[in-house]
Design a protein around this motif. Sequence first.
Motif: not given
Length: 386
Positions: A310-320, A341-345
């Motif tokens: 939520e803070a840094d974007g979906a890709r950052a969240g997936l990395a975490a 959230k990243n568009g990978d439906v």
Amino acid sequence: MDEDVLRTLTPAVIAVLVRRGADFAAAENAVQEALVEAVRGWRDQPPQDPKGWLITVAWRKFIDATRSETARHRREELHDQEPAPPPVGDVDDTLWLYFLCAHPSLSPGSAVALTLRAVGGLTTRQIAQAHLVPEATMAQRISRAKRTVADHRLDQPGDIATVLRVLYLVFNEGYSGDTDLAAEAIRLTRQLATMLAHPEVRGLLALMMLHHARRRARTTATGALVPLAEQDRTRWDTSMISEGITILQAALAEERPGEYQCQAAIAALHADAPTAEQTDWVQIVEWYDELLTFNDSSVVRLNRAVAVGEADGARAGLAALADVDPDLPRQAAVAAHLHEKNGDVDQAADLYAVAAERATNLAERHHLLTQAARLNQTPGDHEVRG
């Protein structure tokens, strides 16, 4: 006759008997018998000193029970013993009883049951109903727990961290039967906070209150789950939120941070946001980083990944999220949310279905299947936002 008064006095009376030499099981049985007499005899004219009355009657019950035992020498010794004076010093009997019920020799489930019985004053039937088990099963569990702690003295230092874990377990049991365990946990923790000046006790109390304040908005009228971002915030208990934040601020002011204070700070940031879009996710991530210094667990890292997303974007969240065990409950659900959230439906839909298979209750499973169905019905219609 006020039953709430009896529930409040129960742990202190049990502890007095234990300090006088009764083992825990015998003390608890004697106090329960005294409570029966109180319910019968206090309707019209309660005593001026209810606690003193209960101690006197319970001690007599214990002496009578002891006389019937086979160990004659011990019977005669106790028969001649006069009731001991109340414990001296600043020790609070109820506080020590918390420590006994959360003894490390007990399993978490047994510690919870014993705490509800001895400190909370709940009946075996109420505890069994709340845990969705037969009363006989719960009676056996409590009986074994009492036997386990029977030989442990109350004048030994207790572990406050264990006590708090047990209280948090009680809170997380949920709402079943005629006993609201979440509300009961708040009552017990508030009681503990009045007896023990410890910032983590206040932190846990604040955490419980901030979560409990959102209770009415968490489900629909049919019992379906409502995610935090979609909850009707007008249904939140604002007075409980305000009190929880005040308690948390007092705890943080002592500058002795801990796990429960960090969790409460995160809950406060959610509760303080007028809308989901106005949530201060950056500060929430900072509190998760602080929480990791006290509890570097997969669950904390899982929740942190959501905040990072939520803070840094979906890709950052997936990395975490890559640092989290994929077999952890809810991992697939969080992965699904971040991929959506990243568009990978398509991947998100598959992950929601996997998460539904791993769900631990029907409401959660229904919610996750609904999310999977929603994405499968509208493929390719999602904007890439990561």
